[in-house]
Design a protein around this motif. Sequence first.
Motif, PDB file in Angstrom:
ATOM      1  N   THR A   7       0.820  -1.209   0.000  1.00 45.12           N
ATOM      2  CA  THR A   7       0.000   0.000   0.000  1.00 45.12           C
ATOM      3  C   THR A   7       0.862   1.271   0.000  1.00 45.12           C
ATOM      4  OG1 THR A   7      -0.121  -0.201   2.384  1.00 45.12           O
ATOM      5  CG2 THR A   7      -1.998  -1.029   1.131  1.00 45.12           C
ATOM      6  N   ARG A   8       2.148   1.095  -0.121  1.00 44.02           N
ATOM      7  CA  ARG A   8       3.051   2.254  -0.168  1.00 44.02           C
ATOM      8  C   ARG A   8       3.414   2.561  -1.617  1.00 44.02           C
ATOM      9  NH1 ARG A   8       8.074   1.818   3.894  1.00 44.02           N
ATOM     10  NH2 ARG A   8       7.442   3.381   5.387  1.00 44.02           N
ATOM     11  N   PRO A 109      -9.244  17.907  -6.454  1.00 39.55           N
ATOM     12  CA  PRO A 109      -8.441  16.920  -5.723  1.00 39.55           C
ATOM     13  C   PRO A 109      -9.150  16.373  -4.468  1.00 39.55           C
ATOM     14  CG  PRO A 109      -7.284  19.040  -5.885  1.00 39.55           C
ATOM     15  CD  PRO A 109      -8.634  19.224  -6.476  1.00 39.55           C
ATOM     16  N   THR A 110     -10.076  17.149  -3.890  1.00 34.64           N
ATOM     17  CA  THR A 110     -10.749  16.673  -2.673  1.00 34.64           C
ATOM     18  C   THR A 110     -11.725  15.527  -2.994  1.00 34.64           C
ATOM     19  OG1 THR A 110     -12.445  18.362  -2.937  1.00 34.64           O
ATOM     20  CG2 THR A 110     -10.604  18.903  -1.480  1.00 34.64           C
ATOM     21  N   GLN A 112     -10.931  13.210  -5.067  1.00 34.84           N
ATOM     22  CA  GLN A 112     -10.101  12.063  -5.453  1.00 34.84           C
ATOM     23  C   GLN A 112      -9.897  11.091  -4.301  1.00 34.84           C
ATOM     24  OE1 GLN A 112      -9.110  12.044  -8.759  1.00 34.84           O
ATOM     25  NE2 GLN A 112      -8.789   9.909  -8.245  1.00 34.84           N
ATOM     26  N   HIS A 113     -10.011   9.800  -4.608  1.00 32.79           N
ATOM     27  CA  HIS A 113      -9.752   8.778  -3.593  1.00 32.79           C
ATOM     28  C   HIS A 113      -8.255   8.733  -3.315  1.00 32.79           C
ATOM     29  CE1 HIS A 113     -13.790   7.016  -3.953  1.00 32.79           C
ATOM     30  NE2 HIS A 113     -13.701   7.474  -5.194  1.00 32.79           N
ATOM     31  N   GLN A 114      -7.912   8.697  -2.048  1.00 34.81           N
ATOM     32  CA  GLN A 114      -6.496   8.645  -1.685  1.00 34.81           C
ATOM     33  C   GLN A 114      -6.029   7.201  -1.804  1.00 34.81           C
ATOM     34  OE1 GLN A 114      -4.610  11.366  -1.330  1.00 34.81           O
ATOM     35  NE2 GLN A 114      -6.496  12.466  -1.777  1.00 34.81           N
ATOM     36  N   ASP A 115      -5.235   6.930  -2.786  1.00 37.65           N
ATOM     37  CA  ASP A 115      -4.778   5.571  -3.048  1.00 37.65           C
ATOM     38  C   ASP A 115      -3.312   5.654  -3.436  1.00 37.65           C
ATOM     39  OD1 ASP A 115      -6.332   2.766  -4.405  1.00 37.65           O
ATOM     40  OD2 ASP A 115      -4.206   3.143  -4.640  1.00 37.65           O
ATOM     41  N   PHE A 116      -2.509   4.672  -3.027  1.00 35.33           N
ATOM     42  CA  PHE A 116      -1.080   4.721  -3.355  1.00 35.33           C
ATOM     43  C   PHE A 116      -0.845   4.671  -4.862  1.00 35.33           C
ATOM     44  CE2 PHE A 116      -1.773   0.200  -3.508  1.00 35.33           C
ATOM     45  CZ  PHE A 116      -0.818  -0.295  -4.383  1.00 35.33           C
ATOM     46  N   GLU A 118      -2.615   6.196  -7.111  1.00 34.01           N
ATOM     47  CA  GLU A 118      -2.762   7.558  -7.641  1.00 34.01           C
ATOM     48  C   GLU A 118      -1.455   8.323  -7.462  1.00 34.01           C
ATOM     49  OE1 GLU A 118      -5.226   8.409  -9.403  1.00 34.01           O
ATOM     50  OE2 GLU A 118      -6.506   6.712  -8.903  1.00 34.01           O
ATOM     51  N   THR A 119      -0.817   8.129  -6.307  1.00 37.92           N
ATOM     52  CA  THR A 119       0.456   8.805  -6.033  1.00 37.92           C
ATOM     53  C   THR A 119       1.537   8.303  -6.999  1.00 37.92           C
ATOM     54  OG1 THR A 119      -0.265   8.603  -3.753  1.00 37.92           O
ATOM     55  CG2 THR A 119       1.926   9.499  -4.110  1.00 37.92           C
ATOM     56  N   ASN A 122       0.970   9.751 -10.394  1.00 41.34           N
ATOM     57  CA  ASN A 122       1.425  11.156 -10.417  1.00 41.34           C
ATOM     58  C   ASN A 122       2.947  11.224 -10.545  1.00 41.34           C
ATOM     59  OD1 ASN A 122      -1.049  12.387 -10.257  1.00 41.34           O
ATOM     60  ND2 ASN A 122      -1.045  12.532  -8.030  1.00 41.34           N
TER      61      ASN A 122
END
Lengths: 168, 122
Positions: A7-8, A109-110, A112-116, A118-119, A122
């Motif tokens: 998950t990182r 961005p608010t 957007q689901h916070q998911d690794f 997505e990071t 990006n």
Amino acid sequence: MTALMLTRPNYRKAEQEAQRILDEMGLVSPPVNPVKISKDLGLSVVFATFSGESRGISGFFDCEENAIFVNEEEYPLRQTFTVAHELGHSVLHGEWARSADYQVLWRDPTKQHQDFRETEANAFAASLLMPRDMMDKYWNRLSLEQMSRLFAVSVPAMKNRLSFLYGI
Amino acid sequence: MASERDEAKSHIVRRDESDPELESAFGAASRFQLEINREQNRHEEAKRDKELGIFGKLLGGEKTAPTVVAMIVVLIGFGVAIGCLVMAARQPQQAEFWSKQGERGFGVGSAALAYIFGKGST
């Protein structure tokens, strides 16, 4: 431990994949065109006009058509990052991007689901559009706006990259 | 329940293969890149000219100057040798003197020529 690793975000992998694509395509100077890269990798890019609440979508990857959909109404220099981000999902998270769990990319961005993933996407997009070796040649002699124009990315995206690479 | 993607696809009212605004942004970025490169080349040229000075402009830069100087020495050496041969033919009583000078000129010219070819082969 394994669950934590899964998950990182793996920034190194994202950067390596972006660099591999740039090397394979022989791209050494800006601007990097993610639409052309996507097409060269066999994906189509569709500029779509949405209705209703979907107007707030930036873009998404569609496995059925093997295409990246990007909101036609979005500012062009944001579209480049959206296409590169979705290309990142296709390259890095193929299986997930084909599943029903996949989430579209929202302009807000608010939302957007916070998911690794997505990071990671990006990080892939930033490394593809603003690779370190290309940035090294220009960052200390051009202004932020000029850098944004040269690399065909939005000013905030360039600001983040400059801050990440050079701490400015 | 439909996925976010299916829902988004159902809301598409128009599809295009390209976006003229995006293409124009890439065109502008490419032109800007060319402009920067041209400016960089102009800057480097001006810097090089400044560094070369008068002799540098006449003889070339760091890389070419030794070869240019050697070429000048070849021309002078062989020129002197030919001149001495002509003088020896005109003044037979001083033929020995002129032939010695001619030999020296020929020697210098040959050495410079050997330098040029030796440099080219390495």
